[in-house]
Write an enzyme that holds these catalytic residues in place. Structure first.
Site, mmCIF file in Angstrom:
data_model
loop_
_atom_site.group_PDB
_atom_site.id
_atom_site.type_symbol
_atom_site.label_atom_id
_atom_site.label_comp_id
_atom_site.label_asym_id
_atom_site.label_seq_id
_atom_site.Cartn_x
_atom_site.Cartn_y
_atom_site.Cartn_z
ATOM 1 N N VAL A 189 0.470 -21.437 -35.313
ATOM 2 C CA VAL A 189 1.614 -21.081 -36.153
ATOM 3 C C VAL A 189 2.266 -22.328 -36.731
ATOM 4 C CG1 VAL A 189 3.883 -19.978 -36.168
ATOM 5 C CG2 VAL A 189 2.008 -18.979 -34.830
ATOM 6 N N LYS A 190 2.298 -22.380 -38.063
ATOM 7 C CA LYS A 190 2.909 -23.528 -38.739
ATOM 8 C C LYS A 190 4.391 -23.270 -38.934
ATOM 9 C CE LYS A 190 0.602 -26.196 -42.137
ATOM 10 N NZ LYS A 190 -0.073 -26.173 -43.442
ATOM 11 N N VAL A 191 5.190 -24.241 -38.522
ATOM 12 C CA VAL A 191 6.654 -24.110 -38.568
ATOM 13 C C VAL A 191 7.202 -25.346 -39.280
ATOM 14 C CG1 VAL A 191 8.722 -24.102 -37.083
ATOM 15 C CG2 VAL A 191 6.705 -22.765 -36.416
ATOM 16 N N THR A 226 -1.528 -20.851 -39.917
ATOM 17 C CA THR A 226 -0.872 -19.971 -40.897
ATOM 18 C C THR A 226 0.632 -20.192 -40.743
ATOM 19 O OG1 THR A 226 -0.777 -18.161 -39.320
ATOM 20 C CG2 THR A 226 -2.686 -18.214 -40.760
#
Ligand code: E4P
Length: 214
Positions: free
Chosen positions: A82-84, A56
């Site tokens: 966690v997508k960054v 996400t």
């Protein structure tokens, strides 16, 4: 190779999960927006169907805010990745989040050097977008080949998660190159199931079976 589904559409995810071939899910803000549902509802529905990494994405662009947002996302469930975005602030956030035990998937990667930096910053995954490169007359698969070689040369734990996949050949070529993960739109996974000779062969077997005395 791990296969993730690249969608936030729970009915598509459910149908593919029933095949027993789904290792995880990737979402992005555009895919979540398409569902018309609240973000948290989308995430909870996916978590209930797939027991694997669920990416996400943060929407902040400053490291400090990305870290705060990333920690909130990670607190939802241990399977959350966690997508960054791959920008300088994203690298800073990646280093901090990774050191705190949060799995980070660096997204919007278009070059092997960007992937190298992500690995140095402790990312669990890098997501090179091969389809978008092909779209602008660059060969996305060459970037995958370089990333796999670089990670292998230096024994990085970071996994190459091939994203922006447009067709089954993308998956096959990425698998031959040794990419760790491919995240595929549902349509591509269904295309991978099918072969006309399988359908023809099955039709003939079933027809011939009718003449077997019982
Ligand atoms: C997944 O992580 C990416 O967000 C996705 O594969 C991008 O795909 P697109 O280029 O088809 O939007």
């Amino acid at each position: 190779m791990q296969l993730f589904v690249d969608t936030a559409d729970i009915s598509e995810i459910r149908k593919l999960a029933e095949l027993g071939i789904v290792d995880g899910v990737t979402t992005n803000p555009s895919l979540v927006a398409k569902t018309g549902k609240k973000f948290r509802q989308v995430v909870d529905e996916i978590l209930a169907v797939v027991d694997g990494p669920i990416s996400t994405e943060v929407i902040s662009v400053k490291a400090e805010e990305m870290v705060k947002e990333g920690k909130e996302l990670a607190a939802i469930h241990p399977n959350i990745v966690v997508k960054v975005p791959m920008i300088a602030e994203g690298l800073k956030a990646c280093r901090i989040l990774s050191e705190e035990g949060v799995q980070v998937n660096m997204t919007l990667v278009f070059a092997a050097n960007q992937a190298l930096l992500c690995a140095k910053a402790g990312a669990a995954y890098v997501s090179p977008f091969i389809g978008r490169l092909d779209d602008i007359h660059h060969t996305g698969m060459e970037v995958i080949e370089d990333i796999v070689a670089i990670f292998d040369n230096y024994d990085f734990d970071t996994e190459c998660l091939v994203a922006s996949i447009r067709n089954p050949l993308h998956v096959q070529e990425a698998a031959v190159l040794g990419a760790h993960v491919a995240t595929c739109p549902p349509s591509v996974l269904w295309q991978m199931v099918k072969h006309p000779l399988t359908d023809l062969g099955l039709e003939r077997f079933l027809k011939d079976w009718e003449s077997v005395p019982r």
